[in-house]
Design a protein around this motif. Sequence first.
Motif, PDB file in Angstrom:
ATOM      1  N   LYS A  56      27.761 -18.182 -14.021  1.00 28.16           N
ATOM      2  CA  LYS A  56      28.567 -17.626 -15.111  1.00 28.16           C
ATOM      3  C   LYS A  56      29.816 -16.941 -14.560  1.00 28.16           C
ATOM      4  O   LYS A  56      30.881 -16.998 -15.158  1.00 28.16           O
ATOM      5  CB  LYS A  56      27.754 -16.638 -15.949  1.00 28.16           C
ATOM      6  CG  LYS A  56      26.627 -17.275 -16.713  1.00 28.16           C
ATOM      7  CD  LYS A  56      27.127 -18.162 -17.810  1.00 28.16           C
ATOM      8  CE  LYS A  56      25.949 -18.737 -18.598  1.00 28.16           C
ATOM      9  NZ  LYS A  56      26.335 -19.851 -19.434  1.00 28.16           N
ATOM     10  N   ARG A  81      29.839 -12.886 -20.828  1.00 28.08           N
ATOM     11  CA  ARG A  81      28.620 -13.602 -21.209  1.00 28.08           C
ATOM     12  C   ARG A  81      28.524 -13.579 -22.725  1.00 28.08           C
ATOM     13  O   ARG A  81      28.310 -12.509 -23.279  1.00 28.08           O
ATOM     14  CB  ARG A  81      27.392 -12.951 -20.581  1.00 28.08           C
ATOM     15  CG  ARG A  81      27.318 -13.184 -19.103  1.00 28.08           C
ATOM     16  CD  ARG A  81      26.093 -12.512 -18.524  1.00 28.08           C
ATOM     17  NE  ARG A  81      25.939 -12.919 -17.143  1.00 28.08           N
ATOM     18  CZ  ARG A  81      25.160 -13.898 -16.735  1.00 28.08           C
ATOM     19  NH1 ARG A  81      24.460 -14.585 -17.596  1.00 28.08           N
ATOM     20  NH2 ARG A  81      25.076 -14.208 -15.470  1.00 28.08           N
ATOM     21  N   PRO A  82      28.676 -14.681 -23.374  1.00 25.32           N
ATOM     22  CA  PRO A  82      29.049 -15.991 -22.861  1.00 25.32           C
ATOM     23  C   PRO A  82      30.523 -16.025 -22.448  1.00 25.32           C
ATOM     24  O   PRO A  82      31.296 -15.151 -22.853  1.00 25.32           O
ATOM     25  CB  PRO A  82      28.780 -16.923 -24.043  1.00 25.32           C
ATOM     26  CG  PRO A  82      28.984 -16.061 -25.251  1.00 25.32           C
ATOM     27  CD  PRO A  82      28.506 -14.684 -24.835  1.00 25.32           C
TER      28      PRO A  82
END
Length: 115
Positions: free
Chosen positions: A12, A104-105
């Motif tokens: 991520k 996140r996201p």
Amino acid sequence: MIKILHNPRCGKSREGLSLLEETGNPFEVIKYLDNPLAESQLTELVKKLNIAPLDLIRQKEKIWIEQFKGKELTDAELIKAIANNPILMERPIVISENKAVIGRPPQKIIDFLKK
């Protein structure tokens, strides 16, 4: 200048870095595991994120589960835990001068950069 708190081993985080690179705008990469933030910097970061210190912690990390889970900790103790164990910090985090966002996201980074 925009900054990203980045962990190269995190998918991520790499995705967030890629999004910043796509903008073409200058930014600074801070590898926070190599250069951990001081407690004062973490306190400021929590303010910029407008969250509680607990919300900055990755509560599924082994070190959290083994050393901190189930304990009642003050905000200052949570900040100290992150300062001493930077792996506990959520990532990636994109910071502007007076605001920040946890990516996140990753869409949150895009929305943040549009503001």
